[in-house]
Scaffold this active site. Sequence first.
Site, PDB file in Angstrom:
ATOM      1  CB  SER A  14      37.715  44.184  32.156  1.00 36.32           C
ATOM      2  OG  SER A  14      38.238  44.939  33.188  1.00 36.32           O
ATOM      3  NE  ARG A  15      42.294  45.511  34.560  1.00 37.03           N
ATOM      4  CZ  ARG A  15      42.775  46.076  35.730  1.00 37.03           C
ATOM      5  NH1 ARG A  15      43.726  45.375  36.296  1.00 37.03           N
ATOM      6  NH2 ARG A  15      42.530  47.378  36.233  1.00 37.03           N
ATOM      7  CG  ASN A  90      35.561  40.518  40.698  1.00 40.75           C
ATOM      8  OD1 ASN A  90      36.453  39.868  41.542  1.00 40.75           O
ATOM      9  ND2 ASN A  90      36.239  41.329  39.697  1.00 40.75           N
ATOM     10  CE1 TYR A 156      41.747  45.018  48.760  1.00 36.05           C
ATOM     11  CE2 TYR A 156      42.284  43.581  50.297  1.00 36.05           C
ATOM     12  CZ  TYR A 156      41.859  43.800  49.278  1.00 36.05           C
ATOM     13  OH  TYR A 156      41.488  42.752  48.386  1.00 36.05           O
ATOM     14  CB  THR A 159      36.606  47.433  52.321  1.00 36.50           C
ATOM     15  OG1 THR A 159      37.517  46.809  51.708  1.00 36.50           O
ATOM     16  CG2 THR A 159      36.910  48.932  52.242  1.00 36.50           C
TER      17      THR A 159
END
Length: 251
Positions: A14-15, A90, A156, A159
């Site tokens: 969406s962005r 994503n 983060y 991952t």
Amino acid sequence: MKLAGRIALVTGGSRGIGRGIVEVLAEEGADVAVNYVSNLAQAEEVAEWVRAHGRRAITVQGDVSKRADVEAMIDKTWAELGPIDLLVNNAGIETIVPFLELTDDQWTRLNDVNLRGPWLCSQVYCRRAIAEKKKGAIVHIGSIQAAKVLPGRTHYAPTKLGLEALAKNMSAEVAPSGIRVNTVHPGYFETDMTVWIKDVPGATEMVLGQISLARSGECRELGRAVAFFGSDEASYITGQSIHVDGGWAGK
Ligand code: NAP
């Protein structure tokens, strides 16, 4: 066109980077399902862009960390667009918290979305594709932080490095079924996720100073690498990763 007649599902389409990926895939001939978790208006805008450029598009709501949502996303895409040829994992979130202050909940939520999400989407997709003898491709979107240390990312960074290991291990198991799995690691792209950098004095200069090409990337530049991995041009490439980062990781 690399992806004429193909069907793609882009999580977090969406962005930001996801939108750049969707646009390039559509320009390369794919019909696209645009996943979002909360921002329907932006997802619809992206889908409308795809339709205006002559391809089919739908929006699919769902949290990538929830199995029921993921199953519904895959089912809706399969029913409304057709069998999926390319899954792009994503969707992701980033928080910046010093290691010693990180809470269990912060660790768990970030790992759920960024690592478990791609694993879950991949498993649901592969089960269906293999059951229907449908070949395909998966691209995970990692991060420069698989290669470089930045402060406050002890939750983060693993991952994103983990996505490389996921791709390598998955690729061995699903290769006999004709499914390839690769990872694209973005460097610095100006999106909602990184907008805060501009507000920190000296931060933009610090980041650009580490990038050989000395600029941020365009989201569509990232999309082109995804289109390559998703296309037949990459038919003999699986379990690999590449940094699209203007030379940051290699510096
Ligand atoms: P962004 O602008 O914050 O957009 C995040 C996207 O992910 C949105 O579409 C959002 O949907 C979706 N999303 C978030 N949580 C979700 C969930 N639980 N389930 C489904 N969708 C979810 O991020 P970005 O900068 O484009 O980043 C995209 C990917 O690239 C991420 O994996 C990020 O870690 C990685 N990355 C980005 C950069 C960078 O410089 N920007 C660098 C390295 C890696 P809604 O619109 O509905 O909220």
